[in-house]
Design a protein around this motif. Structure first.
Motif, mmCIF file in Angstrom:
data_model
loop_
_atom_site.group_PDB
_atom_site.id
_atom_site.type_symbol
_atom_site.label_atom_id
_atom_site.label_comp_id
_atom_site.label_asym_id
_atom_site.label_seq_id
_atom_site.Cartn_x
_atom_site.Cartn_y
_atom_site.Cartn_z
ATOM 1 N N LEU A 97 -40.597 -14.133 -39.573
ATOM 2 C CA LEU A 97 -40.977 -15.724 -39.631
ATOM 3 C C LEU A 97 -40.590 -16.147 -41.171
ATOM 4 O O LEU A 97 -41.145 -15.973 -42.250
ATOM 5 N N SER A 98 -39.636 -16.953 -41.007
ATOM 6 C CA SER A 98 -39.339 -17.725 -42.338
ATOM 7 C C SER A 98 -39.677 -19.299 -42.658
ATOM 8 O O SER A 98 -40.097 -19.889 -41.366
ATOM 9 N N ALA A 99 -39.822 -19.786 -43.659
ATOM 10 C CA ALA A 99 -40.237 -21.161 -43.955
ATOM 11 C C ALA A 99 -39.175 -22.093 -42.911
ATOM 12 O O ALA A 99 -38.164 -21.773 -42.811
ATOM 13 N N PRO A 100 -39.661 -23.193 -42.961
ATOM 14 C CA PRO A 100 -39.037 -24.316 -42.157
ATOM 15 C C PRO A 100 -37.626 -24.468 -42.695
ATOM 16 O O PRO A 100 -37.415 -24.511 -44.098
ATOM 17 N N LEU A 101 -36.501 -24.703 -41.915
ATOM 18 C CA LEU A 101 -35.119 -24.964 -42.463
ATOM 19 C C LEU A 101 -35.405 -26.509 -43.337
ATOM 20 O O LEU A 101 -36.092 -27.431 -43.034
ATOM 21 N N GLY A 102 -34.905 -26.273 -44.440
ATOM 22 C CA GLY A 102 -34.797 -27.557 -45.314
ATOM 23 C C GLY A 102 -36.128 -27.564 -46.087
ATOM 24 O O GLY A 102 -36.045 -28.402 -46.763
ATOM 25 N N ASP A 120 -43.859 -19.434 -49.007
ATOM 26 C CA ASP A 120 -42.817 -20.092 -49.955
ATOM 27 C C ASP A 120 -41.996 -18.992 -50.664
ATOM 28 O O ASP A 120 -40.847 -19.192 -51.393
ATOM 29 N N SER A 121 -42.354 -17.756 -50.735
ATOM 30 C CA SER A 121 -41.992 -16.790 -51.461
ATOM 31 C C SER A 121 -41.139 -15.527 -50.651
ATOM 32 O O SER A 121 -40.710 -14.698 -51.309
ATOM 33 N N GLY A 122 -40.750 -16.051 -49.340
ATOM 34 C CA GLY A 122 -40.205 -15.024 -48.544
ATOM 35 C C GLY A 122 -40.659 -14.863 -47.157
ATOM 36 O O GLY A 122 -41.903 -15.338 -46.821
ATOM 37 N N PRO A 123 -39.988 -14.174 -46.160
ATOM 38 C CA PRO A 123 -40.591 -14.453 -44.776
ATOM 39 C C PRO A 123 -41.759 -13.401 -44.661
ATOM 40 O O PRO A 123 -42.158 -12.479 -45.606
ATOM 41 N N LEU A 124 -42.574 -13.862 -43.809
ATOM 42 C CA LEU A 124 -43.772 -12.970 -43.359
ATOM 43 C C LEU A 124 -43.301 -12.249 -42.067
ATOM 44 O O LEU A 124 -42.647 -12.861 -41.241
ATOM 45 N N TYR A 158 -37.647 -19.505 -37.469
ATOM 46 C CA TYR A 158 -38.277 -20.326 -38.528
ATOM 47 C C TYR A 158 -39.432 -21.038 -38.121
ATOM 48 O O TYR A 158 -39.372 -21.484 -36.786
ATOM 49 N N LEU A 159 -40.371 -21.052 -38.925
ATOM 50 C CA LEU A 159 -41.740 -21.840 -38.565
ATOM 51 C C LEU A 159 -41.175 -23.449 -38.263
ATOM 52 O O LEU A 159 -40.759 -24.025 -39.014
ATOM 53 N N ASP A 160 -41.650 -23.803 -37.112
ATOM 54 C CA ASP A 160 -41.572 -25.283 -36.695
ATOM 55 C C ASP A 160 -43.070 -26.024 -36.880
ATOM 56 O O ASP A 160 -43.610 -26.137 -36.008
ATOM 57 N N ALA A 161 -43.172 -26.436 -38.387
ATOM 58 C CA ALA A 161 -44.356 -26.882 -38.618
ATOM 59 C C ALA A 161 -44.285 -28.410 -38.922
ATOM 60 O O ALA A 161 -43.372 -28.963 -39.173
ATOM 61 N N LYS A 162 -45.435 -29.196 -38.467
ATOM 62 C CA LYS A 162 -45.697 -30.614 -38.643
ATOM 63 C C LYS A 162 -46.667 -30.880 -39.240
ATOM 64 O O LYS A 162 -47.897 -30.231 -39.290
#
Length: 278
Positions: A97-102, A120-124, A158-162
């Protein structure tokens, strides 16, 4: 495939991981404790192997069509299995799982957490299903869609976060605005330090500085806007009204109101928020 999903349902992280042909770089979130949290919100049930494509079995490749419930949601997916010395395995038993794109250019996304771990320091690495998301910033609420079996692929997800400003954040902005106008109320000056308003030059022409009595500010006309996730700014617009009175050079007293038209912003990266009012 059925045994893998049953291991998830049973909350057995080690057994679930044993069905992966490659092991994740980190198992911090691949624990029985985290699986228990996932199952508490979206239990794994109704496991069904619907079909199997065995045309590649001679070269150690198979595809399985499976359906399973994560909570009320049905996940209907086809996954590849490969055969090695230990039998048939999934390519990956956990999702990268990576941080959201952009997110590098979106400040709000740089504070995201997954099961309490900073992203923010890399994928989980996590198992499919419910994902507990949050923020290291107390003023933000975060939501995200659950992860599915398709996310077990080599490239992960990628995490799809709101992200939005929560009630605590909105209250913190309101409190800072109230404190700013309290600087007026504590002062006797025509132009109080730290106050978002002052006596107009026209009215101040016959006023005696140091004799002003400022009333309590009515801030009901000031709107606190929504969060801009790109720069973590909340904009303020509207009208604040204060009553006041002061002595004049001819020995009289003037009374009236001051309307302060607010155009400003609150920086939500600081605690408390830092206001900039013009």
């Amino acid at each position: 495939m059925q045994q893998y999903l049953q291991a998830l349902a049973d909350g057995d992280a080690a057994k679930a991981l044993s069905f992966g042909s490659s092991q994740p770089a980190s198992t911090d979130l691949l624990t029985n404790e985290v699986l228990a949290k996932q199952n508490a919100r979206m239990p794994v049930t109704n496991i069904r192997v619907l079909d199997e494509d065995t045309t590649g079995e001679s070269i150690g490749i198979s595809r399985v069509h499976v359906a399973v419930n994560f909570g009320p949601s049905v996940d209907d997916s086809q996954l590849s299995l490969k055969k090695n010395g230990d039998g048939w395995k999934l390519d990956n038993a956990a999702i990268k799982l990576s941080a959201p794109l952009g997110s590098d250019s979106i400040k709000a996304m740089q504070s995201l957490t997954v099961f309490g771990k900073k992203l923010d320091s890399g994928p989980l690495y996590v198992f499919p299903g419910f994902v507990q998301v949050g923020s290291s910033n107390d003023y933000l609420d975060v939501t995200a869609e659950p992860l599915g079996l398709k996310d077990l692929g080599a490239y992960g997800a990628y995490l799809d976060a709101k992200v939005k400003l929560n009630d605590d954040g909105r209250q913190a902005v309101s409190d800072q605005l109230t404190d700013a106008f309290a600087n007026c109320e504590r002062s006797r000056a025509l132009d109080p330090p730290g106050c978002p308003t002052k006596v107009s030059p026209y009215d101040a022409a016959d006023a005696i500085d140091g004799t002003v009595t400022w009333g309590k500010a009515d801030l009901s006309g000031v709107k606190i806007g929504d969060l801009s996730p790109y720069d973590m700014t909340v904009y303020l617009t509207g009208k604040a009204t204060m009553s006041l009175s002061f002595q004049t050079t001819d020995g009289g007293t003037k009374q009236g109101t001051v309307n302060a038209y607010i155009g400003g912003s609150a920086d939500m990266t600081t605690n408390p928020p830092r206001l900039k009012i013009s």
